[in-house]
Design a protein around this motif. Structure first.
Motif, short mmCIF file in Angstrom:
data_model
loop_
_atom_site.label_atom_id
_atom_site.label_comp_id
_atom_site.label_asym_id
_atom_site.label_seq_id
_atom_site.Cartn_x
_atom_site.Cartn_y
_atom_site.Cartn_z
N LEU A 99 0.85 -1.19 0.00
CA LEU A 99 0.00 0.00 0.00
C LEU A 99 0.89 1.25 0.00
CD1 LEU A 99 -2.49 -1.05 2.82
CD2 LEU A 99 -2.94 -1.07 0.36
N PRO A 100 0.54 2.27 -0.79
CA PRO A 100 1.29 3.53 -0.73
C PRO A 100 1.19 4.13 0.67
CG PRO A 100 -0.11 3.47 -2.68
CD PRO A 100 -0.52 2.31 -1.82
N PHE A 101 2.30 4.65 1.16
CA PHE A 101 2.35 5.35 2.45
C PHE A 101 2.39 6.85 2.10
CE2 PHE A 101 5.13 6.31 6.40
CZ PHE A 101 4.01 6.69 7.13
N VAL A 102 1.34 7.57 2.46
CA VAL A 102 1.13 8.93 1.97
C VAL A 102 1.14 9.93 3.13
CG1 VAL A 102 -0.48 10.45 0.74
CG2 VAL A 102 -0.26 8.04 0.06
N ILE A 103 1.90 11.03 2.95
CA ILE A 103 1.92 12.12 3.91
C ILE A 103 1.65 13.42 3.15
CG2 ILE A 103 3.19 13.33 5.72
CD1 ILE A 103 2.82 10.45 6.40
N GLU A 104 0.67 14.18 3.61
CA GLU A 104 0.33 15.46 2.98
C GLU A 104 0.15 15.32 1.47
OE1 GLU A 104 2.97 18.60 4.14
OE2 GLU A 104 2.75 18.18 6.29
N GLY A 105 -0.50 14.24 1.06
CA GLY A 105 -0.80 14.04 -0.34
C GLY A 105 0.34 13.54 -1.20
N ARG A 106 1.49 13.23 -0.59
CA ARG A 106 2.66 12.75 -1.34
C ARG A 106 3.05 11.35 -0.87
NH1 ARG A 106 5.48 16.52 -4.27
NH2 ARG A 106 4.82 18.70 -4.01
N ILE A 107 3.41 10.49 -1.82
CA ILE A 107 3.85 9.14 -1.46
C ILE A 107 5.27 9.20 -0.93
CG2 ILE A 107 4.39 6.84 -2.34
CD1 ILE A 107 2.22 7.22 -4.44
N VAL A 108 5.47 8.71 0.31
CA VAL A 108 6.81 8.69 0.91
C VAL A 108 7.37 7.27 1.01
CG1 VAL A 108 6.43 10.82 2.20
CG2 VAL A 108 5.89 8.61 3.27
N GLY A 109 6.50 6.26 0.80
CA GLY A 109 6.96 4.89 0.91
C GLY A 109 5.86 3.91 0.55
N TYR A 110 6.13 2.62 0.84
CA TYR A 110 5.18 1.55 0.55
C TYR A 110 5.21 0.54 1.69
CZ TYR A 110 5.00 3.50 -4.15
OH TYR A 110 4.83 4.35 -5.21
N ILE A 111 4.02 0.08 2.10
CA ILE A 111 3.89 -0.82 3.25
C ILE A 111 3.17 -2.09 2.83
CG2 ILE A 111 2.97 -1.08 5.59
CD1 ILE A 111 3.05 1.97 5.86
N HIS A 112 3.76 -3.23 3.13
CA HIS A 112 3.16 -4.51 2.76
C HIS A 112 1.84 -4.72 3.51
CE1 HIS A 112 2.64 -8.89 2.38
NE2 HIS A 112 3.36 -8.77 1.28
N ASN A 113 0.87 -5.34 2.83
CA ASN A 113 -0.42 -5.61 3.46
C ASN A 113 -0.28 -6.34 4.78
OD1 ASN A 113 -2.31 -4.48 1.58
ND2 ASN A 113 -1.84 -6.16 0.17
N GLY A 114 0.63 -7.32 4.81
CA GLY A 114 0.82 -8.09 6.03
C GLY A 114 1.36 -7.25 7.17
N PHE A 115 2.30 -6.37 6.88
CA PHE A 115 2.85 -5.50 7.92
C PHE A 115 1.81 -4.44 8.30
CE2 PHE A 115 5.40 -1.92 9.51
CZ PHE A 115 6.16 -2.58 10.48
N ALA A 116 1.03 -3.99 7.31
CA ALA A 116 0.00 -2.99 7.58
C ALA A 116 -1.04 -3.51 8.58
CB ALA A 116 -0.69 -2.58 6.28
N ASP A 117 -1.28 -4.82 8.55
CA ASP A 117 -2.23 -5.39 9.50
C ASP A 117 -1.81 -5.14 10.94
OD1 ASP A 117 -3.89 -6.30 7.51
OD2 ASP A 117 -3.06 -8.34 7.48
N HIS A 118 -0.50 -5.11 11.20
CA HIS A 118 -0.01 -4.83 12.55
C HIS A 118 -0.19 -3.36 12.93
CE1 HIS A 118 1.77 -8.82 12.98
NE2 HIS A 118 2.31 -8.68 11.78
N LEU A 119 -0.31 -2.50 11.92
CA LEU A 119 -0.45 -1.07 12.19
C LEU A 119 -1.91 -0.65 12.41
CD1 LEU A 119 1.98 0.36 9.45
CD2 LEU A 119 2.52 -0.29 11.80
#
Length: 341
Positions: A99-119
């Protein structure tokens, strides 16, 4: 991102930093090859060989393999370069899992679905959007809670989450922060624990390339700033590290998404100068001809994968690989498979 130095008639040292990455038992010659990444740290490279285990693979083996005339069919040479580059560019078929990791409308990174579940359980810190406005690969994105409006607030809140997740999910936590940006010349949105950077798919940014180069020259090879910064004249020739370009790659390994850019520099060292490691992060230095270094890249996995990219780039820039060679443009393009931003 990162920095490199020059090999002319012999290859120098190839100091490679890889966004939270490792440097190597490098080669050295009159001309030195440096790589420094966006996280700007140089670490030692792991020695590997297809046929020999790391513990028994010595410099004598390297010299023997690099000089053996019949060790490889010349028609396969470029294929072996492609293999080295492919080792840095794994997992492109898994991009849809991030999943795109977005701050203030800008993509700063990418997070795996599996890791995102922990967040997801930290809903006062992370917010999950449902649309695909930031990616055609997947539906949804991750951002930070709107109440976390300042870099300081974001740094503290995300840092608390990292500590809660702990070593089980994020090995190697060292309380070292990297600024998070959407691209090299953009402002800092917040700072993130270095060990967590690949799990959030960010490019770590730190001090400037030039300042990092000066620092790492001293720490990794004992090269004084009087040489690396250009304060010394020898026979009317100004000695200094010269920026010569960049290479990039994208590597996905499990939950980790590395989008690295290595800035390359060439540095010609004075005759008789012998590099000496100062911080214990480089195993040794050897003076080896460029041709033999090229053979080592093709015939072994002695260098860390991203160090090989920097050396292949050097071979292009200094004419050891030419337009007359088959697949020239394809190989050149493959050195910049990653997002150069």
């Amino acid at each position: 991102m990162a920095c490199n130095a020059s090999l002319s008639h012999r290859v120098p040292i190839s100091l490679a930093s890889l966004c939270n990455f490792s440097l190597s038992p490098l080669l050295r010659t009159k001309i030195t090859s440096f790589t420094s990444s966006l996280n700007f740290s140089f670490n030692p490279t792991i020695v590997r060989s297809r046929s020999l285990v790391a513990g028994s693979f010595s410099w004598d083996d390297v010299f023997r393999i690099s000089q053996a005339e019949d060790a490889v069919d010349d028609s396969l040479d470029f294929q072996r370069y492609f293999e080295r580059i492919s080792a840095c560019n794994r997992g492109s078929e898994m991009q849809s899992e991030f999943l795109p990791f977005v701050i203030e409308g800008r993509i700063v990174g990418y997070i795996h679905n599996g890791f995102a579940d922990h967040l997801r359980k930290f809903n006062d810190v992370f917010v999950f959007g449902e649309d695909n406005s930031y990616s055609s690969h997947c539906r949804g994105y991750v951002t930070l809670h709107p109440l976390l409006g300042s870099p300081e607030d974001r740094t503290g809140a995300v840092g608390d989450v990292i500590r809660c997740l702990g070593e089980r999910l994020i090995p190697g936590i060292r309380n070292e922060l990297y600024p998070v940006k959407s691209s090299f010349d953009m402002p800092v949105f917040f700072s993130l624990e270095r060990a967590a950077a690949p799990y959030f798919g960010i490019k770590p940014h730190g001090i400037t390339c030039k300042e990092n180069l000066l620092k790492e020259c001293e720490e990794e090879a004992g090269i004084p700033r009087s040489i690396s910064s250009g304060y010394v004249f020898l026979l009317s020739y100004l000695i200094r590290a010269v920026p010569v370009g960049a290479v990039s790659y994208m590597d996905i390994d499990g939950y980790r998404y590395k989008r690295d850019v290595l800035f390359c520099y060439d540095l010609k060292l004075p005759d008789g100068f012998i590099p000496k490691n100062q911080d214990g992060e480089v195993e040794s230095f050897k003076l080896i001809s460029v041709i033999h270094v090229a053979n080592i890249i093709r015939r072994t996995q002695f260098f860390k994968a991203n160090c090989a990219l920097v050396i292949i780039d050097f071979l292009f820039r200094h004419g050891y690989i030419s337009p007359e060679d088959r697949d020239y443009l394809q190989l050149l393009q493959s050195l910049r498979n990653g997002d150069c931003s």
